[in-house]
Write a protein that holds these residues in place. Structure first.
Motif, short mmCIF file in Angstrom:
data_model
loop_
_atom_site.label_atom_id
_atom_site.label_comp_id
_atom_site.label_asym_id
_atom_site.label_seq_id
_atom_site.Cartn_x
_atom_site.Cartn_y
_atom_site.Cartn_z
N MET A 27 0.82 -1.30 -0.08
CA MET A 27 0.02 0.13 -0.01
C MET A 27 0.88 1.21 -0.01
SD MET A 27 -3.22 -0.76 -0.24
CE MET A 27 -3.76 0.68 0.21
N SER A 28 2.01 1.19 0.72
CA SER A 28 2.71 2.43 0.85
C SER A 28 3.58 2.75 -0.48
CB SER A 28 3.88 2.16 1.82
OG SER A 28 4.88 3.09 1.88
N GLU A 29 3.91 1.58 -1.28
CA GLU A 29 4.62 1.80 -2.54
C GLU A 29 3.72 2.17 -3.53
OE1 GLU A 29 7.96 1.63 -3.22
OE2 GLU A 29 7.94 1.62 -1.18
N THR A 30 2.35 1.81 -3.51
CA THR A 30 1.31 2.12 -4.30
C THR A 30 0.94 3.54 -4.41
OG1 THR A 30 0.51 -0.19 -4.74
CG2 THR A 30 -0.95 1.59 -5.37
N SER A 31 0.92 3.84 -3.02
CA SER A 31 0.36 5.23 -2.73
C SER A 31 1.49 6.35 -3.20
CB SER A 31 0.29 5.49 -1.01
OG SER A 31 -0.69 4.66 -0.74
N ALA A 32 2.81 6.00 -3.12
CA ALA A 32 3.89 6.55 -3.51
C ALA A 32 3.85 6.96 -5.09
CB ALA A 32 5.32 6.09 -3.07
N GLU A 33 3.71 5.77 -5.87
CA GLU A 33 3.63 5.77 -7.42
C GLU A 33 2.15 6.74 -7.86
OE1 GLU A 33 5.74 4.58 -9.31
OE2 GLU A 33 7.01 3.90 -7.41
N PHE A 34 1.23 6.56 -6.98
CA PHE A 34 0.08 7.14 -7.42
C PHE A 34 0.32 8.66 -7.24
CE2 PHE A 34 -3.93 9.09 -6.46
CZ PHE A 34 -4.53 8.90 -7.52
N GLY A 35 0.98 8.97 -6.26
CA GLY A 35 1.27 10.50 -5.89
C GLY A 35 2.17 10.83 -6.88
N LEU A 36 3.21 10.27 -7.17
CA LEU A 36 3.99 10.78 -8.44
C LEU A 36 3.29 10.98 -9.87
CD1 LEU A 36 7.36 8.60 -7.84
CD2 LEU A 36 6.88 11.19 -7.53
N ALA A 37 2.37 9.95 -9.92
CA ALA A 37 1.68 10.40 -11.20
C ALA A 37 0.83 11.42 -11.23
CB ALA A 37 0.60 8.78 -11.43
N VAL A 38 0.14 11.60 -9.95
CA VAL A 38 -0.90 12.73 -9.96
C VAL A 38 0.13 14.09 -10.20
CG1 VAL A 38 -2.17 14.20 -8.38
CG2 VAL A 38 -2.64 11.66 -8.73
N VAL A 39 1.07 14.21 -9.53
CA VAL A 39 2.17 15.56 -9.61
C VAL A 39 2.51 15.65 -11.07
CG1 VAL A 39 4.43 16.35 -9.00
CG2 VAL A 39 2.82 15.57 -7.38
N GLY A 40 2.95 14.48 -11.52
CA GLY A 40 3.46 14.50 -13.17
C GLY A 40 2.25 14.84 -13.86
N SER A 41 1.13 14.71 -13.77
CA SER A 41 0.08 14.73 -14.67
C SER A 41 -0.30 16.45 -14.41
CB SER A 41 -1.21 14.06 -14.38
OG SER A 41 -2.09 14.51 -15.12
N LEU A 42 -0.24 17.00 -13.20
CA LEU A 42 -0.50 18.28 -12.79
C LEU A 42 0.71 19.13 -13.73
CD1 LEU A 42 -1.60 18.22 -9.16
CD2 LEU A 42 -2.84 18.72 -11.17
N GLY A 43 1.87 18.64 -13.52
CA GLY A 43 3.01 19.31 -14.25
C GLY A 43 2.79 19.40 -15.73
N TYR A 44 2.31 18.49 -16.18
CA TYR A 44 1.85 18.02 -17.67
C TYR A 44 0.94 19.29 -18.13
CZ TYR A 44 -0.06 16.24 -21.91
OH TYR A 44 -0.63 16.25 -23.33
N ARG A 45 -0.19 19.20 -17.43
CA ARG A 45 -1.09 20.26 -17.68
C ARG A 45 -0.71 21.87 -17.76
NH1 ARG A 45 -7.06 17.71 -16.38
NH2 ARG A 45 -6.55 15.61 -16.84
N THR A 46 -0.01 22.06 -16.79
CA THR A 46 0.41 23.44 -16.60
C THR A 46 1.43 23.77 -17.58
OG1 THR A 46 1.90 22.79 -14.66
CG2 THR A 46 -0.35 23.60 -14.07
N ARG A 47 2.19 23.02 -17.97
CA ARG A 47 3.48 23.17 -18.93
C ARG A 47 3.24 23.23 -20.41
NH1 ARG A 47 8.62 23.66 -15.54
NH2 ARG A 47 7.82 23.37 -13.45
#
Length: 80
Positions: free
Chosen positions: A23-43
């Motif tokens: 669960m900890s590893e999955t949560s970390a990966e999901f968090g990176l995906a969300v942050v990456g997606s937000l960066g993609y949209r804003t840039r």
């Protein structure tokens, strides 16, 4: 094992260590995906002459951007 996973794993009963680590590893990966997606949209920069529906598709997701690019074709002219 990252520090965060170590803290999580160290705080659960030994019978649940594997589940807690997963669960900890999955949560970390999901968090990176969300942050990456937000960066993609804003840039994302889209040329002003790209039609609205294709620009919207490109802003929506990576696959939307790939579909929009395919419809624009190599020279930027609409195909199909």
């Amino acid at each position: 094992m990252t520090l965060g996973t170590g803290i999580v794993v160290g705080s659960v009963p030994s019978a649940k260590v594997v589940s807690a680590a997963a669960m900890s590893e999955t949560s970390a990966e999901f968090g990176l995906a969300v942050v990456g997606s937000l960066g993609y949209r804003t840039r994302l920069a889209i040329a002003p002459d790209v039609p609205g529906e294709l620009a919207d598709g490109a802003r929506e997701s990576h696959s939307g951007a790939a579909n929009s690019a395919a419809r624009l074709g190599p020279g930027g002219a609409l195909s199909g």
